[in-house]
Design a protein around this motif. Structure first.
Motif, PDB file in Angstrom:
ATOM      1  N   TYR A  76       0.622  -0.988   0.175  1.00  0.00           N
ATOM      2  CA  TYR A  76      -0.096  -0.154   0.346  1.00  0.00           C
ATOM      3  C   TYR A  76       0.912   1.293  -0.389  1.00  0.00           C
ATOM      4  O   TYR A  76       2.028   1.130   0.601  1.00  0.00           O
ATOM      5  N   GLY A 225      -8.814  -1.672   0.837  1.00  0.00           N
ATOM      6  CA  GLY A 225      -8.538  -1.727  -0.992  1.00  0.00           C
ATOM      7  C   GLY A 225      -7.650  -2.582  -1.420  1.00  0.00           C
ATOM      8  O   GLY A 225      -6.903  -3.108  -0.444  1.00  0.00           O
ATOM      9  N   PRO A 226      -7.802  -2.800  -2.931  1.00  0.00           N
ATOM     10  CA  PRO A 226      -6.543  -3.702  -2.562  1.00  0.00           C
ATOM     11  C   PRO A 226      -5.367  -2.837  -3.280  1.00  0.00           C
ATOM     12  O   PRO A 226      -5.428  -1.639  -2.741  1.00  0.00           O
ATOM     13  N   ARG A 228      -2.136  -0.806  -3.492  1.00  0.00           N
ATOM     14  CA  ARG A 228      -1.581  -0.109  -4.526  1.00  0.00           C
ATOM     15  C   ARG A 228      -0.960   1.199  -4.093  1.00  0.00           C
ATOM     16  O   ARG A 228      -0.844   1.484  -3.463  1.00  0.00           O
TER      17      ARG A 228
END
Length: 228
Positions: A76, A225-226, A228
């Motif tokens: 992240y 969330g995913p 990134r």
């Protein structure tokens, strides 16, 4: 009024005056420390501008001391702007320097434990949290805000009733709002019989050790969330 009552009133007034003086003496020192830390963050941002659309962690010492955050939440893009001893009014005061400039895609908060420790009520915490949300919404209307609960550090276990009410008050408000989430760290850090787990804290029994932070990371990840 009896002489005994007069003396009692005198001593109580004296105690309150001393306490008030101590509080007033502490505030400038804290304000100076906060300002220095904010300036340090700003200098770091000038030297190495943080990426936009990151996840911002803001709040008190539990974020400030989370030195393994990038490892614990690997993958992240994170910005950690915790400040030791911060309370909600401090976060509000510095929102235009510690929060809004980053244009984060998500804001994760940990703040409120110091407020309770310093005698602020759950109603005051809720009002301040609502004020913070309004400040963010005015500039970043779509950003999600996650409030992670006050934790059950055994060093402040005498404050447990107030902390439970403060957590519940904010959690109930969050449940009525869009783009707000709540992380319940309290229950996750207790033993089966409802006592604070002693293995999750450093020597002061207030701040988490790495095992404590891994619990936080586990509960936080589903809201990020995913990677990134």
């Amino acid at each position: 009024m009896s002489r005994r009552r007069t003396l009692s009133t005198f001593f109580m007034t004296a105690i309150l005056m001393v306490a008030s003086s101590a509080s007033q003496a502490q505030k400038p020192a804290l304000a100076e420390r906060f300002e220095k830390q904010v300036q340090d963050y700003e200098a770091s941002d000038r030297a190495s501008p943080p990426p936009p659309d990151a996840i911002l962690f803001a709040g008190d010492s539990q974020f400030f001391r989370w030195k393994t955050i990038h490892e614990d939440l690997a993958g992240y893009t994170l910005i950690n702007r915790g400040i030791d001893s911060f309370q909600l009014p401090d976060l509000i005061r510095y929102a235009d320097r510690l929060v809004l400039p980053y244009h984060p895609r998500l804001i994760v908060l940990h703040v409120g434990g110091n407020d309770v420790h310093n005698g602020r009520t759950p109603a005051q915490l809720l009002a301040d949290f609502q004020s913070f949300v309004a400040i963010v919404r005015a500039r970043l209307p779509d950003v999600r805000i996650v409030y992670s609960s006050i934790t059950p550090g055994p060093g402040r276990w005498d404050e447990a009733p107030q902390r439970v009410v403060a957590n519940r008050t904010i959690q109930q408000y969050v449940a009525t709002q869009q783009n707000l989430d709540f992380i319940d760290l309290w229950g996750a850090m207790l033993t089966p019989d409802g006592q604070p787990r002693e293995d999750l804290w450093v020597a002061d029994r207030v701040h988490p050790n790495h095992a404590g932070y891994l619990i936080r990371a586990k509960l936080t990840k589903p809201l990020l969330g995913p990677p990134r």
